[in-house]
Scaffold this active site. Sequence first.
Site, PDB file in Angstrom:
ATOM      1  NE  ARG A  34      39.494  44.719  69.538  1.00 25.99           N
ATOM      2  CZ  ARG A  34      40.073  43.569  69.762  1.00 25.99           C
ATOM      3  NH1 ARG A  34      41.061  43.176  69.003  1.00 25.99           N
ATOM      4  NH2 ARG A  34      39.679  42.805  70.742  1.00 25.99           N
ATOM      5  CG  ASN A  54      42.792  45.911  66.470  1.00 24.08           C
ATOM      6  OD1 ASN A  54      42.909  46.717  67.402  1.00 24.08           O
ATOM      7  ND2 ASN A  54      42.790  44.604  66.648  1.00 24.08           N
ATOM      8  CG  ASP A  68      54.492  32.524  72.281  1.00 27.65           C
ATOM      9  OD1 ASP A  68      53.878  31.433  72.317  1.00 27.65           O
ATOM     10  OD2 ASP A  68      54.601  33.205  71.256  1.00 27.65           O
ATOM     11  CG  HIS A  91      39.195  35.435  72.957  1.00 26.06           C
ATOM     12  ND1 HIS A  91      38.850  35.812  71.674  1.00 26.06           N
ATOM     13  CD2 HIS A  91      40.420  35.981  73.171  1.00 26.06           C
ATOM     14  CE1 HIS A  91      39.810  36.538  71.150  1.00 26.06           C
ATOM     15  NE2 HIS A  91      40.778  36.672  72.053  1.00 26.06           N
ATOM     16  CD  GLU A 133      39.158  39.602  68.342  1.00 29.23           C
ATOM     17  OE1 GLU A 133      40.220  39.063  67.916  1.00 29.23           O
ATOM     18  OE2 GLU A 133      39.056  40.093  69.467  1.00 29.23           O
ATOM     19  CG  HIS A 184      38.544  39.270  74.383  1.00 30.64           C
ATOM     20  ND1 HIS A 184      39.138  38.644  75.447  1.00 30.64           N
ATOM     21  CD2 HIS A 184      39.554  39.782  73.645  1.00 30.64           C
ATOM     22  CE1 HIS A 184      40.459  38.787  75.376  1.00 30.64           C
ATOM     23  NE2 HIS A 184      40.731  39.472  74.282  1.00 30.64           N
ATOM     24  CE  LYS A 231      47.664  42.553  65.661  1.00 35.25           C
ATOM     25  NZ  LYS A 231      47.176  41.835  66.799  1.00 35.25           N
ATOM     26  NE  ARG A 249      46.351  42.153  78.875  1.00 27.95           N
ATOM     27  CZ  ARG A 249      45.394  42.172  77.945  1.00 27.95           C
ATOM     28  NH1 ARG A 249      44.125  42.221  78.315  1.00 27.95           N
ATOM     29  NH2 ARG A 249      45.691  42.146  76.666  1.00 27.95           N
ATOM     30  CB  ILE A 285      46.150  29.569  73.821  1.00 26.94           C
ATOM     31  CG1 ILE A 285      47.333  30.512  74.039  1.00 26.94           C
ATOM     32  CG2 ILE A 285      46.298  28.290  74.641  1.00 26.94           C
ATOM     33  CD1 ILE A 285      47.446  31.074  75.455  1.00 26.94           C
ATOM     34  N   GLY A 286      43.605  28.781  72.174  1.00 28.58           N
ATOM     35  CA  GLY A 286      42.412  27.930  72.065  1.00 28.58           C
ATOM     36  C   GLY A 286      42.330  27.204  70.731  1.00 28.58           C
ATOM     37  CD  GLU A 287      41.356  30.381  66.379  1.00 31.15           C
ATOM     38  OE1 GLU A 287      42.063  30.369  65.357  1.00 31.15           O
ATOM     39  OE2 GLU A 287      40.685  31.370  66.731  1.00 31.15           O
TER      40      GLU A 287
HETATM   41  P1  ADP Z   1      46.097  38.400  70.740  1.00 29.70           P
HETATM   42  O1  ADP Z   1      45.120  38.622  69.608  1.00 29.70           O
HETATM   43  O2  ADP Z   1      45.512  38.569  72.114  1.00 29.70           O
HETATM   44  O3  ADP Z   1      47.421  39.074  70.574  1.00 29.70           O
HETATM   45  P2  ADP Z   1      46.197  35.676  69.729  1.00 29.70           P
HETATM   46  O4  ADP Z   1      44.794  35.237  69.757  1.00 29.70           O
HETATM   47  O5  ADP Z   1      46.835  35.972  68.408  1.00 29.70           O
HETATM   48  O6  ADP Z   1      46.445  36.861  70.750  1.00 29.70           O
HETATM   49  O7  ADP Z   1      47.062  34.550  70.470  1.00 29.70           O
HETATM   50  C1  ADP Z   1      48.442  34.703  70.584  1.00 29.70           C
HETATM   51  C2  ADP Z   1      48.963  33.637  71.504  1.00 29.70           C
HETATM   52  O8  ADP Z   1      48.555  32.329  71.044  1.00 29.70           O
HETATM   53  C3  ADP Z   1      50.482  33.573  71.488  1.00 29.70           C
HETATM   54  O9  ADP Z   1      51.011  34.411  72.444  1.00 29.70           O
HETATM   55  C4  ADP Z   1      50.768  32.129  71.825  1.00 29.70           C
HETATM   56  O10 ADP Z   1      50.975  32.046  73.214  1.00 29.70           O
HETATM   57  C5  ADP Z   1      49.495  31.385  71.498  1.00 29.70           C
HETATM   58  N1  ADP Z   1      49.704  30.349  70.489  1.00 29.70           N
HETATM   59  C6  ADP Z   1      49.733  30.456  69.142  1.00 29.70           C
HETATM   60  N2  ADP Z   1      49.959  29.261  68.558  1.00 29.70           N
HETATM   61  C7  ADP Z   1      50.075  28.356  69.571  1.00 29.70           C
HETATM   62  C8  ADP Z   1      50.307  26.959  69.649  1.00 29.70           C
HETATM   63  N3  ADP Z   1      50.488  26.223  68.556  1.00 29.70           N
HETATM   64  N4  ADP Z   1      50.354  26.390  70.875  1.00 29.70           N
HETATM   65  C9  ADP Z   1      50.193  27.114  71.986  1.00 29.70           C
HETATM   66  N5  ADP Z   1      49.967  28.427  71.988  1.00 29.70           N
HETATM   67  C10 ADP Z   1      49.901  29.048  70.802  1.00 29.70           C
END
Ligand code: ADP
Length: 392
Positions: free
Chosen positions: A94, A9, A282, A207, A378, A182, A16, A240, A328-330
Amino acid sequence: MNDAILVINAGSSSLKFAGYADTGAAEPELIGKGQIEGIGTSAYFTVKDEEGNLIGEYRWPEDITVTHADGLEYLISWIQENATDVRVAAAGHRVVHGGLAFSTATLINDNVLAELEKLVPLAPLHQPHNLSAIQTLASLHPELPQVACFDTAFHRTQPPVAQLFALPRSMTEGGVRRYGFHGLSYEYIVRKLPDYASDASRVVVAHLGSGASMCAIRDGNSVESTMGFTAVDGLPMGTRTGALDPGVMLYCVQELGMNAVGIEKLLYKESGLLGVSGISNDMRDLINSDQPEAREAIDLFIYHVSKQIGALAAALEGIDALVFTAGIGENSPEIRERVCQRAAWLGITFDSEANQARGPRISTEDSPVSAWVIPTDEERMIAIHTARVLKD
Ligand code: ADP
């Protein structure tokens, strides 16, 4: 000696990678993953095994400018020296844009590469890096099969109206239309859904990472997504803007005298959570901050995610399940809770305790609409596609 699939990627300043053993099973097995950060400046290579233990690292001398090609060459030689029990049988990449032509992962040859080059103007920030990694690997190992896996492909099932802008037809025919991104993440979630919400037909997946989008999925197929022509559309993200009144762009040009370079920086790098908070892109920093601007950035993010749940449920004419995934979602119970509370009107009865424990089900058993936390992967999706293309 086991066959392995190398997943790549390639981004603007990072590369990555992950290695998967292709054992012939439905799911390739992770061997290790890592990244090269700081490409173009002082680069740093790290690789971890499948349990997350650091098994290799290398920092290039500061006075050397490391290119993507240097990084890939180092990676290949590292694999040859350290993973002596595997043979890299193929590489899966990717590739952000597959246009309308590529609706599935594809074995790369000169014709495919030429077609993908034509899509560079549609994704100038990502596509050139994706393609240069393919070209570099082809010149280092011309015999290695390479497979392109697209972020756009999953969305090609969307109905024509979801892909159309209200622009003159000539522009649509010239490629200015909604593609969606995505897709590899959404495809992976669709693969996993039967293990969670097995009877859900109309699903909204959020996502939420530093890049964030949402997708409406009916019976496993994308019908609508918040990202459109580019990956800047839809939700506000780390840096963004997300969707913006197009009139703002005219104002930037006519009144503020901004040019394309300045506008690109504004849309992709200076806005979103960072722009609104003035503190950080972040989400963790914002959650830990007591500054009102940080709260406002989070409020704006929640507001837009909530609004899009309604819009995507409308596209699906109903909703059976809501899924949270990505960084963030996880990982953020607070964001999930606030989004679910605002979606109570849709039929989500939130389970606070389950949410703190990261679910996977974060709605009550009797909730008319279920809500879930499902980790995305992914890289694994790319390995699955690559293994499948090799067998075809
Ligand atoms: P990408 O693949 O788009 O770079 P990720 O899916 O890895 O992004 O998500 C990264 C973002 O997830 C970080 O910028 C951070 O804001 C958020 N994140 C990670 N852990 C936490 C957490 N415990 N609480 C809130 N946000 C989190």
